[in-house]
Design an enzyme around this catalytic site. Sequence first.
Site, short mmCIF file in Angstrom:
data_model
loop_
_atom_site.label_atom_id
_atom_site.label_comp_id
_atom_site.label_asym_id
_atom_site.label_seq_id
_atom_site.Cartn_x
_atom_site.Cartn_y
_atom_site.Cartn_z
CB SER A 92 -0.89 -0.02 1.24
OG SER A 92 -1.77 1.07 1.23
CG HIS A 96 0.49 13.35 1.12
ND1 HIS A 96 -0.74 13.80 0.68
CD2 HIS A 96 0.23 12.30 1.94
CE1 HIS A 96 -1.70 13.06 1.22
NE2 HIS A 96 -1.14 12.14 1.97
CG HIS A 106 -4.25 5.00 -2.82
ND1 HIS A 106 -5.19 4.37 -3.61
CD2 HIS A 106 -4.05 4.20 -1.75
CE1 HIS A 106 -5.55 3.24 -3.02
NE2 HIS A 106 -4.87 3.09 -1.90
CG ASN A 108 -4.28 -1.75 -1.36
OD1 ASN A 108 -5.02 -2.64 -1.76
ND2 ASN A 108 -3.70 -1.78 -0.19
NE ARG A 110 -7.93 -5.06 -1.20
CZ ARG A 110 -8.20 -4.07 -2.03
NH1 ARG A 110 -7.24 -3.24 -2.38
NH2 ARG A 110 -9.42 -3.89 -2.50
CG HIS A 141 -7.74 7.94 -16.50
ND1 HIS A 141 -8.55 6.99 -15.93
CD2 HIS A 141 -7.74 8.99 -15.65
CE1 HIS A 141 -9.05 7.45 -14.80
NE2 HIS A 141 -8.58 8.67 -14.60
CG HIS A 171 -18.76 14.38 3.47
ND1 HIS A 171 -18.02 13.27 3.13
CD2 HIS A 171 -17.87 15.32 3.88
CE1 HIS A 171 -16.73 13.53 3.34
NE2 HIS A 171 -16.61 14.76 3.78
#
Length: 301
Positions: A92, A96, A106, A108, A110, A141, A171
């Site tokens: 992972s 920044h 980012h 990850n 697994r 992309h 939110h």
Amino acid sequence: MHKISKEQISEEFKTIQDHICSELEAGDGKAKFHEDLWTREAGGGGRTRIIKNGNIISKGGVAFSAVHGPTPDKILKKLKLEQADFFATGVSIVIHPDNPMVPIIHMNIRYFEMSNGTYWFGGGIDLTPHYVDEEDAKFFHQQLKDTCDRYDSNCYEKYKKWADDYFYLPHREETRGIGGIFFDRLTATEEHSFEATFDFVKSLGYLFPKIYCYFMAKNAALPFTDEHKKWQALRRGRYVEFNLVWDAGTKFGLDTNGRTESILMSMPPQAEWEYMSIPEEQSDEAKTLSLLKKDIDWINY
């Protein structure tokens, strides 16, 4: 069982961690990774590697783990699984950068298996620019699509949609960044063997440093102002909101009594929240906000 053992998968993920760390160090040109070896009381452990205060990278982490033991009840319930022991291994990463013109990234990858034969691969990679640059988005992309196409010519659109829906802050009604790809519970099928699926997962691991070193080399010398840094701090705040409120990986780690320091390595070094921060119309900041939407076809934008 499969020709590739869980131990082999774990070793390959370690090799990917090594490769990514050496490439990022070379790309940054100054900072070096500090390794923290740890063990999990209930079984397993990992290698968390942290880099900070570089020429380009402000703070980043590349973590490997391989943990095992009785599957916690919270996970059984959430994933609707029968009681059995589990084994989970993965790599992972969150980086920044210092310069607001370089994006946050980012990744990850697994693998999860249980003693009753249940198993799957999962992963994802997404880009969070502080300022959306359409050419950078297209490059990112296109790299992902090319990698996906080598595995399955139909999977990029599906995994991109999955990422748009996953890396989303309900939110705020905005995406975390320009998305990427996300997939979970991949198993062997008639079209794709276990080995082919594992090769695809590994190919993402090796693609990661190629993509990020490109952005470091291209954007790290671009000029920026105090206003750009203020905006970066606000965008980092949104990143924190996603990771602490919505991210399934964070929740999984904490629910399985994972190692808190390694789970929260994704946090930026500084972030800000300003009450009712609304950018000026026609500004670069307003343009970026207008592009934090699902279902944008970045390759043909």
